[in-house]
Design a protein around this motif. Structure first.
Motif, PDB file in Angstrom:
ATOM      1  N   TYR A 278      59.087 -61.015 -16.603  1.00 47.61           N
ATOM      2  CA  TYR A 278      57.823 -59.939 -16.571  1.00 47.61           C
ATOM      3  C   TYR A 278      57.432 -59.602 -18.024  1.00 47.61           C
ATOM      4  N   PRO A 279      56.394 -60.159 -18.602  1.00 50.26           N
ATOM      5  CA  PRO A 279      56.210 -59.793 -19.764  1.00 50.26           C
ATOM      6  C   PRO A 279      56.010 -58.138 -20.108  1.00 50.26           C
ATOM      7  N   LEU A 280      56.548 -57.680 -21.166  1.00 52.35           N
ATOM      8  CA  LEU A 280      56.289 -56.216 -21.470  1.00 52.35           C
ATOM      9  C   LEU A 280      55.159 -56.087 -22.558  1.00 52.35           C
ATOM     10  N   GLN A 281      54.391 -54.867 -22.270  1.00 50.59           N
ATOM     11  CA  GLN A 281      53.285 -54.556 -23.196  1.00 50.59           C
ATOM     12  C   GLN A 281      53.743 -53.148 -23.777  1.00 50.59           C
ATOM     13  N   ASP A 282      53.194 -52.904 -24.917  1.00 51.50           N
ATOM     14  CA  ASP A 282      53.529 -51.526 -25.633  1.00 51.50           C
ATOM     15  C   ASP A 282      52.852 -50.549 -24.595  1.00 51.50           C
ATOM     16  N   GLY A 283      53.992 -49.491 -24.369  1.00 55.71           N
ATOM     17  CA  GLY A 283      53.272 -48.404 -23.607  1.00 55.71           C
ATOM     18  C   GLY A 283      53.759 -48.584 -22.304  1.00 55.71           C
ATOM     19  N   ASP A 284      54.425 -49.525 -21.679  1.00 54.50           N
ATOM     20  CA  ASP A 284      54.927 -49.813 -20.223  1.00 54.50           C
ATOM     21  C   ASP A 284      56.021 -48.895 -19.990  1.00 54.50           C
ATOM     22  N   GLN A 285      56.066 -48.417 -18.495  1.00 48.57           N
ATOM     23  CA  GLN A 285      57.292 -47.816 -18.109  1.00 48.57           C
ATOM     24  C   GLN A 285      57.961 -48.324 -17.044  1.00 48.57           C
ATOM     25  N   ILE A 286      59.092 -48.618 -17.278  1.00 49.60           N
ATOM     26  CA  ILE A 286      59.850 -49.299 -16.628  1.00 49.60           C
ATOM     27  C   ILE A 286      60.720 -48.192 -15.470  1.00 49.60           C
ATOM     28  N   GLU A 287      60.483 -48.580 -14.170  1.00 52.54           N
ATOM     29  CA  GLU A 287      61.195 -47.707 -13.188  1.00 52.54           C
ATOM     30  C   GLU A 287      62.164 -48.201 -12.310  1.00 52.54           C
ATOM     31  N   LEU A 288      63.449 -47.687 -12.480  1.00 47.04           N
ATOM     32  CA  LEU A 288      64.668 -48.300 -11.985  1.00 47.04           C
ATOM     33  C   LEU A 288      64.986 -47.545 -10.634  1.00 47.04           C
ATOM     34  N   GLY A 289      65.032 -48.218  -9.631  1.00 49.67           N
ATOM     35  CA  GLY A 289      65.707 -47.447  -8.351  1.00 49.67           C
ATOM     36  C   GLY A 289      64.630 -46.666  -7.861  1.00 49.67           C
ATOM     37  N   GLY A 290      63.553 -46.398  -8.470  1.00 47.88           N
ATOM     38  CA  GLY A 290      62.642 -45.333  -7.867  1.00 47.88           C
ATOM     39  C   GLY A 290      62.978 -43.984  -8.463  1.00 47.88           C
TER      40      GLY A 290
END
Length: 299
Positions: A278-290
């Motif tokens: 899953y490519p990441l872009q500048d400013g992406d937010q990664i949600e883990l486990g909700g």
């Protein structure tokens, strides 16, 4: 009836009676036009996803024809950018690229390239990403598609640095610097170490504090328990010069967990397939486990 007629009837000599038969008639509806049902036309050609798949393959094969019978100078990576204006169009391309079957599209593409005498290196890389506003700068463009070709003969610029900061939840450090010059793989998980199903001990680089870790704040880290000890991995591709998220076993729905990427354009991408990049872009937010949210920023 006379005696003679009775005798004729007795021996079956009486003439048969004639009955006029009337053909039954069926009343037709007065308004025949309203009673007629016009069949829906059957779409001609392959389904929409198959059409887009063929379009992508034609673009790639066409642009790589210059490498026919030139395996020594063939590209080492391809990056496809797709401009999708709505979720339905994005889903169409995900189906076209067989997203839920990792490696299948690349294998099919490899086969068709070989049919055109184009041989790529054994470990060549392919990835793709979606954009809703405009396409990034790329080697080639065709409509809403853009293709970037990573050629080993071209000079490679300095690797990109990035950082990870916790927006929600508590990490051991306030921020983490990702420097490909030092390492290209960063493990994310709760606690410092864990043992995988294979027996290998995994050391997390981006540590989501466990409740028994020093410095744990019950209020700040109240949702940390939703993160798996081996949740995800961030990897930098030196060839494509791009960071990407890979979801590990603990972060998948099969383990009762979930992982999402919130893009700056408000698109939400569910990262729920093992081994998929899953490519990441500048400013992406990664949600883990909700519960825990990490911010990815390019330096």
């Amino acid at each position: 009836m006379s005696l003679i007629e009775k005798v004729k009837n007795l021996f079956g000599f009486a003439p048969a009676e004639h009955h006029s038969s009337v053909e039954p008639t069926t009343d037709l509806p007065q308004n025949n036009e309203s009673a007629l049902i016009t069949p829906k036309p059957t779409p001609a050609g392959p389904p929409p996803a198959a059409q887009q798949r063929e379009r992508v393959i034609r673009l790639i094969v066409g642009r790589l024809r210059v490498y026919q019978n030139e395996p020594e100078t063939a590209p080492v990576g391809l990056r496809l950018s797709i401009l999708a204006t709505d979720p339905e169009e994005e889903e169409l391309y995900r189906v076209a690229l067989w997203e839920n079957q990792p490696g299948k599209f690349q294998n099919e593409l490899n086969r068709q390239l070989a049919d055109n005498y184009i041989t790529l290196p054994k470990n060549w890389r392919f990835d793709y990403s979606f954009f809703s506003d405009e396409l990034p700068e790329s080697s080639y463009r065709e409509g809403n598609l853009a293709l970037a070709i990573a050629d080993k003969s071209k000079p490679t610029s300095a690797p990109l640095r990035a950082s990870i900061v916790a927006l929600v939840g508590q990490t051991e450090q306030a921020d983490y610097v990702l420097d490909p010059a030092q390492k290209t793989t960063y493990y994310i998980g709760r606690g410092h170490t864990t043992q995988t199903t294979s027996g290998r001990v995994r050391t997390n680089d981006i540590v989501i504090l466990n409740e028994d870790d020093p410095g744990f704040d019950p209020q700040k880290g109240s949702g940390n328990g939703a993160v798996s000890r081996s949740h995800a991995t961030i990897r930098y591709d030196m060839t494509l010069q791009r960071y990407a998220l890979l979801v590990d076993a603990g972060g998948l729905p099969a383990s009762g967990n979930k992982t999402k990427i919130m893009h700056p354009d408000d698109r939400i991408e569910r990262a729920d397939i093992a081994n998929l990049v899953y490519p990441l872009q500048d400013g992406d937010q990664i949600e883990l486990g909700g519960e825990v949210m990490l911010l990815f920023k390019l330096a």
